[in-house]
Write a protein that holds these residues in place. Sequence first.
Motif, PDB file in Angstrom:
ATOM      1  N   LYS A 171      23.172  35.335  44.806  1.00  0.00           N
ATOM      2  CA  LYS A 171      23.886  33.951  44.029  1.00  0.00           C
ATOM      3  C   LYS A 171      24.650  34.552  42.990  1.00  0.00           C
ATOM      4  N   ASP A 172      24.111  35.556  41.989  1.00  0.00           N
ATOM      5  CA  ASP A 172      24.609  35.874  40.828  1.00  0.00           C
ATOM      6  C   ASP A 172      25.854  36.896  41.115  1.00  0.00           C
ATOM      7  N   LYS A 173      25.672  37.470  42.446  1.00  0.00           N
ATOM      8  CA  LYS A 173      26.703  38.455  42.668  1.00  0.00           C
ATOM      9  C   LYS A 173      28.137  37.563  42.986  1.00  0.00           C
ATOM     10  N   VAL A 174      27.582  36.540  43.824  1.00  0.00           N
ATOM     11  CA  VAL A 174      28.983  35.580  44.342  1.00  0.00           C
ATOM     12  C   VAL A 174      29.501  34.928  43.063  1.00  0.00           C
ATOM     13  N   ALA A 175      28.761  34.473  42.235  1.00  0.00           N
ATOM     14  CA  ALA A 175      29.034  33.780  41.082  1.00  0.00           C
ATOM     15  C   ALA A 175      30.184  34.876  39.967  1.00  0.00           C
ATOM     16  N   ASN A 176      29.414  36.082  39.984  1.00  0.00           N
ATOM     17  CA  ASN A 176      30.289  37.044  39.022  1.00  0.00           C
ATOM     18  C   ASN A 176      31.530  37.367  39.638  1.00  0.00           C
ATOM     19  N   LEU A 177      31.630  37.646  40.917  1.00  0.00           N
ATOM     20  CA  LEU A 177      32.915  38.130  41.695  1.00  0.00           C
ATOM     21  C   LEU A 177      33.856  37.060  41.699  1.00  0.00           C
ATOM     22  N   CYS A 178      33.462  35.624  41.927  1.00  0.00           N
ATOM     23  CA  CYS A 178      34.139  34.471  42.027  1.00  0.00           C
ATOM     24  C   CYS A 178      34.785  34.398  40.712  1.00  0.00           C
ATOM     25  N   LYS A 179      33.916  34.507  39.588  1.00  0.00           N
ATOM     26  CA  LYS A 179      34.578  34.292  38.262  1.00  0.00           C
ATOM     27  C   LYS A 179      35.750  35.710  37.891  1.00  0.00           C
ATOM     28  N   PHE A 180      35.338  36.698  38.266  1.00  0.00           N
ATOM     29  CA  PHE A 180      36.277  37.921  37.930  1.00  0.00           C
ATOM     30  C   PHE A 180      37.345  37.798  38.739  1.00  0.00           C
ATOM     31  N   PHE A 181      37.360  37.554  40.044  1.00  0.00           N
ATOM     32  CA  PHE A 181      38.735  37.302  40.984  1.00  0.00           C
ATOM     33  C   PHE A 181      39.389  36.050  40.769  1.00  0.00           C
ATOM     34  N   LEU A 194      40.223  35.996  52.217  1.00  0.00           N
ATOM     35  CA  LEU A 194      40.295  36.211  53.481  1.00  0.00           C
ATOM     36  C   LEU A 194      41.760  35.384  54.233  1.00  0.00           C
ATOM     37  N   LYS A 195      42.331  34.574  53.146  1.00  0.00           N
ATOM     38  CA  LYS A 195      43.385  33.441  53.691  1.00  0.00           C
ATOM     39  C   LYS A 195      44.482  34.310  53.710  1.00  0.00           C
ATOM     40  N   GLU A 196      45.303  34.264  54.708  1.00  0.00           N
ATOM     41  CA  GLU A 196      46.533  34.969  55.081  1.00  0.00           C
ATOM     42  C   GLU A 196      47.549  35.325  53.874  1.00  0.00           C
ATOM     43  N   ASP A 197      47.650  34.112  52.980  1.00  0.00           N
ATOM     44  CA  ASP A 197      48.618  34.065  51.983  1.00  0.00           C
ATOM     45  C   ASP A 197      48.079  34.608  50.764  1.00  0.00           C
ATOM     46  N   PHE A 198      46.828  35.075  50.673  1.00  0.00           N
ATOM     47  CA  PHE A 198      46.215  35.552  49.492  1.00  0.00           C
ATOM     48  C   PHE A 198      46.410  36.892  49.050  1.00  0.00           C
ATOM     49  N   LEU A 199      47.489  37.100  48.033  1.00  0.00           N
ATOM     50  CA  LEU A 199      47.893  38.391  47.182  1.00  0.00           C
ATOM     51  C   LEU A 199      48.764  38.748  48.168  1.00  0.00           C
ATOM     52  N   SER A 239      40.429  45.437  49.905  1.00  0.00           N
ATOM     53  CA  SER A 239      41.793  45.791  49.489  1.00  0.00           C
ATOM     54  C   SER A 239      42.203  44.679  48.513  1.00  0.00           C
ATOM     55  N   ARG A 240      42.107  43.366  48.674  1.00  0.00           N
ATOM     56  CA  ARG A 240      42.439  42.177  47.728  1.00  0.00           C
ATOM     57  C   ARG A 240      41.467  42.481  46.697  1.00  0.00           C
ATOM     58  N   ALA A 241      40.424  42.761  46.800  1.00  0.00           N
ATOM     59  CA  ALA A 241      39.332  42.666  45.448  1.00  0.00           C
ATOM     60  C   ALA A 241      39.943  43.832  44.723  1.00  0.00           C
ATOM     61  N   TRP A 242      40.460  44.944  45.311  1.00  0.00           N
ATOM     62  CA  TRP A 242      41.022  46.034  44.445  1.00  0.00           C
ATOM     63  C   TRP A 242      42.240  45.660  43.846  1.00  0.00           C
ATOM     64  N   ILE A 243      43.263  45.175  44.360  1.00  0.00           N
ATOM     65  CA  ILE A 243      44.457  44.727  43.839  1.00  0.00           C
ATOM     66  C   ILE A 243      44.175  43.536  42.873  1.00  0.00           C
ATOM     67  N   GLN A 244      43.367  42.523  43.004  1.00  0.00           N
ATOM     68  CA  GLN A 244      43.075  41.736  41.862  1.00  0.00           C
ATOM     69  C   GLN A 244      42.580  42.325  40.563  1.00  0.00           C
ATOM     70  N   THR A 245      41.705  43.549  40.879  1.00  0.00           N
ATOM     71  CA  THR A 245      40.974  44.061  39.857  1.00  0.00           C
ATOM     72  C   THR A 245      42.115  44.584  38.772  1.00  0.00           C
ATOM     73  N   ALA A 246      43.209  45.378  39.751  1.00  0.00           N
ATOM     74  CA  ALA A 246      44.329  45.942  38.964  1.00  0.00           C
ATOM     75  C   ALA A 246      45.094  44.881  38.295  1.00  0.00           C
ATOM     76  N   ALA A 259      49.466  50.198  44.525  1.00  0.00           N
ATOM     77  CA  ALA A 259      50.075  48.925  45.126  1.00  0.00           C
ATOM     78  C   ALA A 259      51.142  48.592  43.963  1.00  0.00           C
ATOM     79  N   VAL A 260      52.024  47.605  44.160  1.00  0.00           N
ATOM     80  CA  VAL A 260      52.972  47.205  43.382  1.00  0.00           C
ATOM     81  C   VAL A 260      53.282  45.646  43.655  1.00  0.00           C
TER      82      VAL A 260
END
Length: 368
Positions: free
Chosen positions: A121-131, A140-145, A163-170, A234-235
């Motif tokens: 639960k905490d991992k989900v909450a922390n990752l959702c907040k960060f992303f 996972l949606k087709e048009d995300f990032l 991959s999207r987690a990595w790009i969002q982190t950047a 990524a660019v």
Amino acid sequence: MSNVNEYKDIVAFHPGYYIADVIEDMEISQAEFATRMGTTAKTLSQLINGQANISNDLAKKLSVMLGTSLDVWQNLQNTYDQKLIEIQLAKDIDAQAELVKEIDYKYFIDVVGLPTTRSIKDKVANLCKFFRVADLRIMLKEDFLVNFRTSSSCNKMKHIINSRAWIQTAMNLSKSIETKPYNAAKLKGYLPELRGMTLKEPEEFLPRMNEIFAECGIAFVLLPHLKNSGVNGAVKWVTEDRVVLAMNNRGLNADKFWFSLFHEIKHVLQQKIKMVFISTTVEEMMDINNNLEIEADKFATNYLISPADYKRFAPSKYTSDDEIVEFANTIGIHPGIVAGRLQHEGIIAQNRCSKLKEKYVIEIKHTA
């Protein structure tokens, strides 16, 4: 629809549940109760069965009829609504649990300082907040990032979310980097200096590289590799005047680092503002804009070693390490880049030139 909703240890009682008890205690029919209350039998039935909520008008009528405060019925409705939200959140967390298992949470502890926890639960909450997403499944949606070729395979889903987690982190980390408005001419003018940095060590060239990119409107972010992402770089344009160039900074040989860097620089120069480019090792996720990728590869190859110089060098499988070093010195470039080019083209064996191919290990700690 029931007037009682349950999920795990969470129970939500609709106000209609309590009204049914009142009617039973009064020992009258629902029709008579509706009449006494000043509403229709249909409205009362919907209320008792949890199909309708208590309006302010119904709360007022119940409070007068039963001699309770207005707050009693409004609070029952509010409590029920809050419990429904708790139930939905619990269901959402359970639905995201499998996705969390596919993400290396420790990466985000180490790289951006997310809190240490074993709780899903905490991992989900922390990752959702960060992303900055309401639900990890949105990633996972087709048009995300960034768009990838569609596939339903489990491995593909794993690669996409990471991959999207990595790009969002950047993207998140790039916000702390100040840049001037994008200037393509200025960037092109700095290319020779950037190429010359191949002869320096990371601790020497990185500070200057950051300055150059910021001067040209580029927020340059170096990140370690994220397991299962397959992303090397990524660019992504933020505005017409600002672009993020992100690269994987761990475990790269010098030749791969510099080829990747100039590859991404070409994507910046292509200035496709509505597109996101990624360099990936996962074949099924290769960018669908193949012509632009080929153009970027060609630019990186030819800028690091010009076609004229390469033709003059005329390498073969018999070319020695000393000859590689001598050629690299004459064109002012790291010998590992020359060796990497020859290996990539199959001219020399992959197990050759290990002493020439310097490996960069750049430790970077960011804060969320």
